[in-house]
Motif scaffolding. Sequence first.
Motif, PDB file in Angstrom:
ATOM      1  N   UNK A 184     -10.905   5.178   5.075  1.00 26.51           N
ATOM      2  CA  UNK A 184     -11.442   4.481   3.901  1.00 26.51           C
ATOM      3  C   UNK A 184     -11.078   2.997   3.950  1.00 26.51           C
ATOM      4  N   UNK A 185      -9.855   2.705   4.342  1.00 27.83           N
ATOM      5  CA  UNK A 185      -9.428   1.305   4.441  1.00 27.83           C
ATOM      6  C   UNK A 185     -10.249   0.566   5.494  1.00 27.83           C
ATOM      7  N   UNK A 186     -10.453   1.201   6.637  1.00 29.10           N
ATOM      8  CA  UNK A 186     -11.193   0.593   7.738  1.00 29.10           C
ATOM      9  C   UNK A 186     -12.612   0.214   7.323  1.00 29.10           C
TER      10      UNK A 186
ATOM     11  N   UNK B 206       0.849  -1.186   0.000  1.00 28.90           N
ATOM     12  CA  UNK B 206       0.000   0.000   0.000  1.00 28.90           C
ATOM     13  C   UNK B 206       0.879   1.228   0.000  1.00 28.90           C
ATOM     14  N   UNK B 207       0.448   2.224   0.730  1.00 27.26           N
ATOM     15  CA  UNK B 207       1.188   3.474   0.841  1.00 27.26           C
ATOM     16  C   UNK B 207       1.224   3.888   2.301  1.00 27.26           C
ATOM     17  N   UNK B 208       2.340   4.445   2.720  1.00 25.85           N
ATOM     18  CA  UNK B 208       2.423   4.894   4.109  1.00 25.85           C
ATOM     19  C   UNK B 208       1.483   6.056   4.364  1.00 25.85           C
ATOM     20  N   UNK B 209       0.984   6.672   3.312  1.00 24.18           N
ATOM     21  CA  UNK B 209       0.052   7.785   3.464  1.00 24.18           C
ATOM     22  C   UNK B 209      -1.382   7.397   3.123  1.00 24.18           C
ATOM     23  N   UNK B 210      -1.712   6.127   3.269  1.00 19.51           N
ATOM     24  CA  UNK B 210      -3.049   5.656   2.918  1.00 19.51           C
ATOM     25  C   UNK B 210      -4.135   6.277   3.787  1.00 19.51           C
TER      26      UNK B 210
ATOM     27  N   UNK C 122       3.213   0.659   5.196  1.00 23.85           N
ATOM     28  CA  UNK C 122       2.792   0.524   3.802  1.00 23.85           C
ATOM     29  C   UNK C 122       2.317  -0.891   3.469  1.00 23.85           C
ATOM     30  N   UNK C 123       2.113  -1.712   4.478  1.00 27.59           N
ATOM     31  CA  UNK C 123       1.625  -3.080   4.277  1.00 27.59           C
ATOM     32  C   UNK C 123       0.135  -3.138   4.628  1.00 27.59           C
ATOM     33  N   UNK C 124      -0.639  -3.797   3.772  1.00 29.47           N
ATOM     34  CA  UNK C 124      -2.073  -3.922   3.980  1.00 29.47           C
ATOM     35  C   UNK C 124      -2.443  -5.372   4.248  1.00 29.47           C
TER      36      UNK C 124
END
Length: 124
Positions: free
Chosen positions: A52-54, A44-48, A63-65
Motif C-alpha cells: 500500500x505504501x509503495x 510509521x509502524x514496523x508492521x506497515x 518504522x520510518x517513512x
Amino acid sequence: MIPGGMRWVIRDMIERKLIDVVVSTGANIFHDLFESFGYRHYVGSEGGDDNALRKHRIVRVYDALMDDREINQVIHLLSKVPEELEERVVSSRRYLEVLGGASRMRDRSSGQLTDAGFPSLSLP
C-alpha cells in the motif's frame, strides 16, 4: 540514529567538542544528507503495509517513512560527487570530505565533522 531524531544531538556534540571520533554507517550519512535538504522522516509502524505504501511512493525503513521522489533526488546528488572530483576511483574518506565540505550542507553532521577537522570513514 538520524531518522530517530538524533541529528541535532550529534551535531551539537561535534560543535562542543564533546567527542573525538564518529564512526558511522553509510545509511546514517544518507539520512543526515536527506534531512539537510529539508526532507523529513515520518513515524510509521514496523508492521506497515509495504504494498500500500509503495502505491503512494512511500518507502518504509522499519518504522520510518520517506517519500520515494525525495530519496531519488538525494541519490542523484550523491551520484554527481565522483564526477565533480574528476577521479576514476574515489575512497570513501575523500568522497565524504567533499560531501561534508559542500557549503549548502552546513547544518549536516558530516559538514560539522569536516569543519572540525575530523577524518571521515564510513562503514559498509
